[in-house]
Design a protein around this motif. Structure first.
Motif, PDB file in Angstrom:
ATOM      1  N   VAL A  29       0.831  -1.210   0.000  1.00  8.77           N
ATOM      2  CA  VAL A  29       0.000   0.000   0.000  1.00  8.77           C
ATOM      3  C   VAL A  29       0.865   1.259   0.000  1.00  8.77           C
ATOM      4  N   LEU A  30       1.884   1.283   0.892  1.00  7.63           N
ATOM      5  CA  LEU A  30       2.724   2.484   0.985  1.00  7.63           C
ATOM      6  C   LEU A  30       3.518   2.710  -0.302  1.00  7.63           C
ATOM      7  N   GLU A  31       3.969   1.620  -0.898  1.00 10.83           N
ATOM      8  CA  GLU A  31       4.734   1.760  -2.151  1.00 10.83           C
ATOM      9  C   GLU A  31       3.883   2.308  -3.280  1.00 10.83           C
ATOM     10  N   ASN A  32       2.612   1.959  -3.302  1.00  8.68           N
ATOM     11  CA  ASN A  32       1.774   2.320  -4.443  1.00  8.68           C
ATOM     12  C   ASN A  32       0.860   3.521  -4.214  1.00  8.68           C
ATOM     13  N   ILE A  74      -6.831  -2.331  -6.610  1.00 12.11           N
ATOM     14  CA  ILE A  74      -5.722  -2.926  -5.853  1.00 12.11           C
ATOM     15  C   ILE A  74      -5.406  -4.290  -6.456  1.00 12.11           C
ATOM     16  N   ASN A  75      -4.137  -4.481  -6.810  1.00  9.50           N
ATOM     17  CA  ASN A  75      -3.669  -5.772  -7.322  1.00  9.50           C
ATOM     18  C   ASN A  75      -2.467  -6.198  -6.477  1.00  9.50           C
ATOM     19  N   CYS A  76      -2.737  -6.978  -5.475  1.00  2.58           N
ATOM     20  CA  CYS A  76      -1.680  -7.415  -4.549  1.00  2.58           C
ATOM     21  C   CYS A  76      -1.474  -8.914  -4.602  1.00  2.58           C
ATOM     22  N   SER A  77      -1.721  -9.523  -5.749  1.00  2.91           N
ATOM     23  CA  SER A  77      -1.570 -10.969  -5.902  1.00  2.91           C
ATOM     24  C   SER A  77      -0.114 -11.391  -5.708  1.00  2.91           C
ATOM     25  N   GLY A  78       0.062 -12.550  -5.105  1.00  2.00           N
ATOM     26  CA  GLY A  78       1.402 -13.126  -4.960  1.00  2.00           C
ATOM     27  C   GLY A  78       2.343 -12.325  -4.090  1.00  2.00           C
ATOM     28  N   LYS A  79       1.827 -11.665  -3.057  1.00  2.00           N
ATOM     29  CA  LYS A  79       2.669 -10.841  -2.190  1.00  2.00           C
ATOM     30  C   LYS A  79       2.893 -11.480  -0.801  1.00  2.00           C
ATOM     31  N   SER A  95     -13.008  -0.555  -6.351  1.00  2.00           N
ATOM     32  CA  SER A  95     -13.937  -1.276  -7.225  1.00  2.00           C
ATOM     33  C   SER A  95     -13.332  -2.554  -7.787  1.00  2.00           C
ATOM     34  N   ILE A  96     -11.995  -2.638  -7.837  1.00  2.00           N
ATOM     35  CA  ILE A  96     -11.330  -3.836  -8.358  1.00  2.00           C
ATOM     36  C   ILE A  96     -10.299  -4.314  -7.333  1.00  2.00           C
ATOM     37  N   LEU A  97     -10.375  -5.594  -6.981  1.00  2.00           N
ATOM     38  CA  LEU A  97      -9.432  -6.172  -6.032  1.00  2.00           C
ATOM     39  C   LEU A  97      -8.917  -7.500  -6.576  1.00  2.00           C
ATOM     40  N   ARG A  98      -7.626  -7.587  -6.776  1.00  2.00           N
ATOM     41  CA  ARG A  98      -6.984  -8.827  -7.172  1.00  2.00           C
ATOM     42  C   ARG A  98      -6.018  -9.224  -6.051  1.00  2.00           C
TER      43      ARG A  98
END
Length: 303
Positions: free
Chosen positions: A242-245, A265-270, A285-288
């Motif tokens: 979150v802080l990075e983006n 938000i696209n935080c897959s594989g983290k 509205s979009i969450l990955r």
């Protein structure tokens, strides 16, 4: 042979014509003489017997204890350590060689029959040894505590604003006598960002920011420091994403305006195990978020 005239003879002589042969005065006197010889013989036997058996009496004679000495006079041990006391009985051929140990107060040390000491807790004990009713002078055994050599706490820790958690301190060595630790907030940005219970180490995140939590041991004053982050996101990996983006002003805090601007938000594989804090993105509205280790997800406060 003596000769006597008839007029000089006593009833104890034998007369043969004008000649008398000398005999003992009488049969009674002869018996006394024999008895005296017998008594003398038995007296010799009794004396010899007394001399012989009297030696056996000396061997069986009880030799009393006249003194007991304990060495060394003082000893200094550490809890769990061992020592030795030696009781010397005087005379060394005393009949009763059994030693009884007396410890005051009890519970600080224990002593085996052979004088081996085991230190059980810190303090000072007085010991005497008794044999045959005779006691030694007291000796002193001092037991020192196992001192603290260090303390460690988590170097960093994160907590969400308004939440509580408890920090844990590890005191070294593990068997230290006094493992008491006192907690304090020694620095915070902003001031008052967090509080900590001095006894339990429970911290509360008050404001977004950071705080330095210091643990100090009661024994030796050893210290360790934990940098506490009061954040909007419980999981470190999600927080870093979150802080990075989305932290546009690089102040390590997602402001309401920054959060409102996030729609995707696209935080897959983290390697994220929790998305706690995602509720602040009300316009999302979009969450990955696939390929993570999530066990729960609440998006009820998101659009």
């Amino acid at each position: 042979m003596n000769t006597f005239t008839k007029s000089t003879l006593t009833g104890a002589s034998t007369l043969s014509g004008d000649v008398a042969t000398t005999r003992p005065d009488s049969v009674e006197n002869l018996s006394v003489s024999v008895m005296n010889r017998a008594k003398a013989k038995w007296s010799i036997i009794i004396v010899v017997a007394v001399m012989f058996f009297g030696c056996g009496d000396d061997k069986d004679k009880t030799v009393p204890v006249t003194g007991v000495t304990l060495t060394p006079a003082t000893q200094m041990l550490t809890i769990g350590g061992s020592g030795q006391l030696t009781a010397t009985i005087t005379p060394d051929n005393a009949t009763d060689q059994k030693v009884t140990w007396n410890i005051t107060p009890t519970g600080i040390i224990s002593i085996a029959d052979n004088g081996a000491i085991t230190a059980m807790k810190d303090g000072e004990a007085t010991v005497t040894a008794t044999a045959d009713g005779i006691s030694s002078a007291p000796v002193t055994i001092k037991v020192n505590p196992i001192v603290v050599t260090g303390v460690t706490v988590p170097a960093t820790f994160s907590i969400m604003k308004g939440k509580k958690t408890t920090l844990t301190a590890t005191v070294e060595p593990d068997n230290a006598t006094n493992k008491t630790v006192t907690w304090a907030v020694t620095d915070a940005t902003p001031a008052g960002a967090a509080t900590v219970d001095a006894v339990t180490g429970e911290v509360t995140g008050i404001e977004l920011g950071a705080a330095t939590i210091t643990a100090t041991t009661a024994d030796g004053g050893k210290t360790a420091v934990c940098i506490l982050s009061i954040t909007q996101f419980a999981n470190a990996n999600f927080r870093a994403y979150v802080l990075e983006n989305f932290d546009t002003n690089n102040d390590s805090i997602i402001s309401p305006s920054e959060a409102e601007a996030v729609t995707n938000i696209n935080c897959s594989g983290k390697s994220i195990s929790s998305l706690t804090g995602i509720e602040m993105f009300t316009k999302l509205s979009i969450l990955r978020c696939g390929s993570n280790s999530l066990t729960a997800l609440d998006v009820s406060k998101n659009t």
